[in-house]
Structures are given as C-alpha cells and as structure tokens.
Design a protein around this motif. Structure first.
Motif, mmCIF file in Angstrom:
data_model
loop_
_atom_site.group_PDB
_atom_site.id
_atom_site.type_symbol
_atom_site.label_atom_id
_atom_site.label_comp_id
_atom_site.label_asym_id
_atom_site.label_seq_id
_atom_site.Cartn_x
_atom_site.Cartn_y
_atom_site.Cartn_z
ATOM 1 N N GLY A 57 0.816 -1.206 0.000
ATOM 2 C CA GLY A 57 0.000 0.000 0.000
ATOM 3 C C GLY A 57 0.847 1.253 0.000
ATOM 4 N N ALA A 58 1.929 1.234 0.767
ATOM 5 C CA ALA A 58 2.831 2.385 0.798
ATOM 6 C C ALA A 58 3.465 2.613 -0.566
ATOM 7 N N SER A 59 3.836 1.529 -1.249
ATOM 8 C CA SER A 59 4.418 1.658 -2.590
ATOM 9 C C SER A 59 3.405 2.281 -3.549
ATOM 10 N N ASN A 60 2.153 1.862 -3.441
ATOM 11 C CA ASN A 60 1.110 2.426 -4.302
ATOM 12 C C ASN A 60 0.909 3.923 -4.024
ATOM 13 N N LEU A 61 0.969 4.310 -2.738
ATOM 14 C CA LEU A 61 0.829 5.726 -2.391
ATOM 15 C C LEU A 61 1.988 6.543 -2.939
ATOM 16 N N ASN A 62 3.190 5.980 -2.849
ATOM 17 C CA ASN A 62 4.353 6.690 -3.416
ATOM 18 C C ASN A 62 4.210 6.848 -4.928
ATOM 19 N N ALA A 63 3.691 5.814 -5.585
ATOM 20 C CA ALA A 63 3.479 5.903 -7.038
ATOM 21 C C ALA A 63 2.433 6.964 -7.360
ATOM 22 N N ALA A 64 1.375 7.013 -6.512
ATOM 23 C CA ALA A 64 0.331 8.023 -6.722
ATOM 24 C C ALA A 64 0.894 9.425 -6.534
ATOM 25 N N ALA A 65 1.777 9.601 -5.550
ATOM 26 C CA ALA A 65 2.391 10.908 -5.312
ATOM 27 C C ALA A 65 3.214 11.347 -6.512
ATOM 28 N N SER A 66 3.932 10.407 -7.134
ATOM 29 C CA SER A 66 4.735 10.731 -8.323
ATOM 30 C C SER A 66 3.844 11.192 -9.462
ATOM 31 N N ILE A 67 2.697 10.513 -9.631
ATOM 32 C CA ILE A 67 1.768 10.898 -10.706
ATOM 33 C C ILE A 67 1.218 12.299 -10.460
ATOM 34 N N VAL A 68 0.849 12.581 -9.190
ATOM 35 C CA VAL A 68 0.315 13.904 -8.852
ATOM 36 C C VAL A 68 1.355 14.979 -9.125
ATOM 37 N N ARG A 69 2.591 14.714 -8.715
ATOM 38 C CA ARG A 69 3.644 15.714 -8.931
ATOM 39 C C ARG A 69 3.876 15.944 -10.426
ATOM 40 N N GLY A 70 3.774 14.858 -11.208
ATOM 41 C CA GLY A 70 3.984 15.005 -12.646
ATOM 42 C C GLY A 70 2.922 15.864 -13.320
ATOM 43 N N GLY A 71 1.715 15.894 -12.773
ATOM 44 C CA GLY A 71 0.653 16.692 -13.381
ATOM 45 C C GLY A 71 0.289 17.914 -12.578
ATOM 46 N N ALA A 72 1.170 18.338 -11.676
ATOM 47 C CA ALA A 72 0.869 19.473 -10.792
ATOM 48 C C ALA A 72 0.667 20.765 -11.563
ATOM 49 N N HIS A 73 1.312 20.921 -12.746
ATOM 50 C CA HIS A 73 1.201 22.161 -13.493
ATOM 51 C C HIS A 73 -0.203 22.363 -14.053
ATOM 52 N N LEU A 74 -0.962 21.258 -14.168
ATOM 53 C CA LEU A 74 -2.314 21.380 -14.702
ATOM 54 C C LEU A 74 -3.270 22.000 -13.691
ATOM 55 N N SER A 75 -3.061 21.681 -12.422
ATOM 56 C CA SER A 75 -3.932 22.241 -11.371
ATOM 57 C C SER A 75 -3.124 22.288 -10.081
ATOM 58 N N PRO A 76 -2.315 23.300 -9.912
ATOM 59 C CA PRO A 76 -1.425 23.379 -8.752
ATOM 60 C C PRO A 76 -2.167 23.261 -7.421
ATOM 61 N N ALA A 77 -3.316 23.877 -7.273
ATOM 62 C CA ALA A 77 -4.043 23.849 -5.990
ATOM 63 C C ALA A 77 -4.495 22.442 -5.647
ATOM 64 N N THR A 78 -5.101 21.790 -6.662
ATOM 65 C CA THR A 78 -5.578 20.409 -6.431
ATOM 66 C C THR A 78 -4.406 19.483 -6.144
ATOM 67 N N ALA A 79 -3.316 19.666 -6.885
ATOM 68 C CA ALA A 79 -2.133 18.831 -6.674
ATOM 69 C C ALA A 79 -1.586 19.020 -5.273
ATOM 70 N N GLY A 80 -1.620 20.222 -4.769
ATOM 71 C CA GLY A 80 -1.128 20.484 -3.417
ATOM 72 C C GLY A 80 -1.958 19.768 -2.365
ATOM 73 N N ILE A 81 -3.265 19.819 -2.549
ATOM 74 C CA ILE A 81 -4.154 19.135 -1.596
ATOM 75 C C ILE A 81 -3.912 17.616 -1.632
ATOM 76 N N ALA A 82 -3.827 17.075 -2.870
ATOM 77 C CA ALA A 82 -3.621 15.629 -3.019
ATOM 78 C C ALA A 82 -2.273 15.207 -2.441
ATOM 79 N N THR A 83 -1.253 16.006 -2.722
ATOM 80 C CA THR A 83 0.079 15.665 -2.211
ATOM 81 C C THR A 83 0.093 15.679 -0.681
ATOM 82 N N GLY A 84 -0.555 16.634 -0.082
ATOM 83 C CA GLY A 84 -0.613 16.702 1.374
ATOM 84 C C GLY A 84 -1.342 15.515 1.977
ATOM 85 N N ALA A 85 -2.465 15.111 1.343
ATOM 86 C CA ALA A 85 -3.234 13.960 1.836
ATOM 87 C C ALA A 85 -2.415 12.679 1.747
#
Length: 447
Positions: free
Chosen positions: A50-78
C-alpha cells in the motif's frame, strides 16, 4: 499463583512442587503464537504494498501538478499524511511481530527446561559434542543425588539415544502397521479377558479423600489381594440428599517381568496399554463398577498408580465406557500418561517425581489445558525420611506408599490455584463428613 521470575510463566513453584496447567496455569501454545506472527508478517507485506502504491500516486500527482497546482497540493498533502500514518502502523506491526516471535521462543525454552537436570561439567569436557555426553552427565547427576536409578529426564534421553520411540510414538507405529495389534493379541489370545473371582467388603477402609487418601487407597488395594489375582477397590459415597458418587483405586504393575499369568497387573497389560489396546485391567474396573451398580450421571473418580494411572486415563477416553459411566475426575501417580489425551470434561491431576524413570518413559510433556494439572516434585534435597537413599538404588522414587504418599501430603497442603481448583472439583465426588461410605474390593484373574 506465584511464578518463577518476573515475566509470565506457566509454572508455579509451590514450595517443593512444580505445577503446570490446570485452571491457574497460563496456557500457551507456541505454535499458535508463531502463526499469529506469520499473519502479522502478511499484514506488514500488504501495508508495504500500500505504501508503494501511495508513493506511485504521489509521483503521478507531482507530474501533473502544473495542470492544477491547488488540487495537486491538496492531493500531495493527503498522500503525505496517509504515508506517515502508514509508517506508524508498519512500525507497530513490526514490533508486535518481533515480540510474538521472541515470546514463542521464550515459552519453548521454558518448556524444555521444565524439568531441569544438573549437569556434571567434567563430562561435558570429556565428551564435547558427543551424543552420549549429555546422557552420561544427566545420569551421573542422578547417581550423585539419589542413587543408581535414572531420573525421568535421563530415561527419556536414553530412549532417544538408542533410537527407541517414546511410548506415544511406539503406540502410533504399532497401531499403524497392518496386523500390528493382531500380533499383540497372538502373543496371548485371552486379550483383555478377565473374570471377577472375588467380591469382598472392606468395612474398615477409610474414606479415600484428598490426594493422600487416594494414594493410601491404591497402596492398600495393591497389598490386600489373593496371590495370582488382580484387584481394584470401589468406594460408594452417598450423601444426605441421596446423590451417589464413586472413587476407584487402581494399583500399578505387580509383576513387571510377568507375561500372561493369572494376575493381569503385569507387563502384558503395560504393552497393551502402550499400543492402545484394551487391557484386562480396564475390563476389571468396568466389571467392578457394573457390579457395584454405578449409574450414568453419578460422578466417578479414578485414581491409579503407574500402570493403574494408564488404565484410568484410557477408561476416561473410552467412548463405550463414557456411555455407561460418568468419569469426571482422574488422578495418576508416577504414570507415563503425558502422551495420552484427556476429554475436556474430565479433571486430571497428574503427579510425578522428577527422579521417577517410569513416569519419564513417555518422553513427553502433557498438552496444556485448564482441566489437566501436572504436579512434579524433586526429591533431591528433601529432608523427609522417606526420601532418603536406603541403599545403592537410592530412595523408592516410584513407591505409592512411600515417596508418592509424601508428595500427596504436599499436594493436600498446597495453595496453588490449579491444585485448589482440582481439589474443589474432587470434593464433589469423594466423601464428606456425614456421608455414607461403602467400600468393596473386586479381585479378578485371567482365565
């Protein structure tokens, strides 16, 4: 209940008695603990995934952060919060798994050391790594403490060294062989057959109450019988309200080298009991209870010494006997019965001496349960006259009227929780002041 040491233990050192099991025992199954640790290991692996999956999800969010910085920030924090909590759970699970594995190891080591034997250092030096070194060391400890007879631990070690199976294993081997039991029957076609030859009242017999009273009843029954006959004593107890209970005394082997004579308390009966075949002594006890008119629902206490203890345990396990009589309590003295199971509705008190080779023949420790209490006394260092060496063979470590009677006195005086619980149950069976007691001795002979 007092335990040895500061941590949890299933052994209670009640003065000179070592008590395990019973209602006061801490019942521990090391294999079950290890199974729980293994399940935790699986849980830990799942959490890591599960931790590996969360780390993978964090990488995906960071990769698309430029599309919606605010949403990416919330997701990254969660995700970061979830990962932090997951790491805490992983640490707790890992610590608990390690603690369970250490606990299992500790209980296994306590089990191995339940019956300690002194070691002679020079033997360990003389025979380093040799398989017979520990055996010689153990036996020399026996010699220095109580004479030439081996202790229970030594006899078990000798059996293992010589490649001889324990009684429990021997029973499994013989009963699994095609025709194994038939071969035993062929040695004596009479099998478990025995006929009651005498039935006599014993009006002067004392009520068989307490561990000492039971030991004395067994000893008296052993001594008071016709030559060539086997004997059991049946005591009927009737209370003021009309309730009836029974106490049966079953002596041990009288002819250790005998085989096939008229007296069934011999080696042939021992062999049949070892390999899980009905014995003539079992038949005699059942016949005696039937003649005494014992009824289903009336509680029966079976007390036996040596072979008699095996007879008692086997009867308590026999489905046919349980359909006819209510065997609710068994007491054994110096009997190799640790490999024999007992029903959960039967209270068992198993009394042994650490120095008694007979009770050590089974090379086993009874499975822990709330209804089975094991009491072991070490005669080494005892100041009691009956425990002192009387010759080259040392004290009578297997005697029912000598050392085991002395041990029974300690049992009766014990405040151990498991012994007390057994005693309270047994009191509902043996005689109390004001009860009417009738004692009958039944003798039998093989045809």
């Amino acid at each position: 209940m007092q335990h040895d040491g500061g941590g949890p233990s299933r052994y209670s050192f009640d003065g000179v008695l070592t008590v395990s099991g019973g209602e006061g025992g801490a019942v521990v199954d090391a294999q079950e603990i290890r199974a729980l640790a293994a399940r935790l290991g699986w849980t830990i692996d799942t959490l890591f995934a599960g931790a590996s999956n969360l780390n993978a999800a964090a990488s995906i969010v960071r990769g698309g952060a430029h599309l919606s910085p605010a949403t990416a920030g919330i997701a990254t924090g969660a995700i970061a919060t979830a990962l932090g909590e997951l790491r805490d759970v992983l640490a707790e699970c890992s610590d608990l798994r390690d603690a369970l594995e250490l606990a299992a190891l500790a209980y296994e080591e306590a089990e191995d050391g339940a019956r300690p034997v002194l070691q002679i250092p020079w033997l360990r030096v003389a025979f380093p790594g040799a398989p017979f070194g520990p055996v010689l060391s153990s036996w020399m400890s026996d010699v220095t403490s109580h004479g030439l007879l081996p202790s229970a631990r030594t006899s078990g070690m000798v059996m293992q060294l010589l490649g001889l199976p324990s009684l429990g294993r021997a029973a499994q081997v013989v009963t699994s062989l095609p025709g194994g039991q038939a071969l035993i029957d062929a040695l004596d076609p009479r099998g478990d057959d025995i006929r009651v030859t005498a039935e006599r009242d014993a009006p002067d017999a004392a009520p068989r109450t307490g561990a000492l009273g039971l030991a004395q009843g067994i000893g008296q029954t052993f001594d008071d019988r016709e030559e060539g006959a086997s004997a059991v004593e049946v005591q009927r107890v009737e209370r003021a309200d009309g309730d009836v209970s029974w106490v049966v005394s079953i002596p041990g082997t009288r002819e250790p080298l005998g085989f096939g004579g008229s007296d069934a308390q011999d080696m042939q009966t021992n062999i049949r009991a070892y390999v899980d075949m009905r014995t003539p002594m079992e038949t005699l006890v059942v016949s005696a209870l039937a003649r005494a008119d014992a009824q289903l629902g009336q509680p029966v206490l079976l007390a036996g010494h040596s072979q008699g203890g095996m007879t008692a345990i086997r009867l308590a396990n026999d489905p046919g006997v349980r359909r006819r009589f209510t065997i609710s309590n068994v007491v054994t003295f110096g009997s190799p019965v640790s490999f024999m199971p007992v029903p959960r509705d039967v209270q068992v008190l198993q009394v042994e001496h650490a120095e008694d080779a007979v009770s050590g023949l089974d090379s086993a420790t009874p499975s822990e349960s709330a209804n089975r209490t094991l009491v072991v006394r070490h005669l080494d260092g005892s100041s009691a006259a009956v425990d002192q060496p009387t010759g080259i063979g040392g004290p009578d470590v297997h005697g029912i009227t000598s050392t085991y009677a002395e041990t029974a006195r300690y049992v009766d005086a014990s405040g151990d929780e498991s012994i007390t619980a057994w005693r309270e149950h047994a009191r509902t069976i043996w005689a109390q002041p004001g009860d009417a007691v009738t004692t009958t001795v039944y003798e039998g002979e093989r045809p």
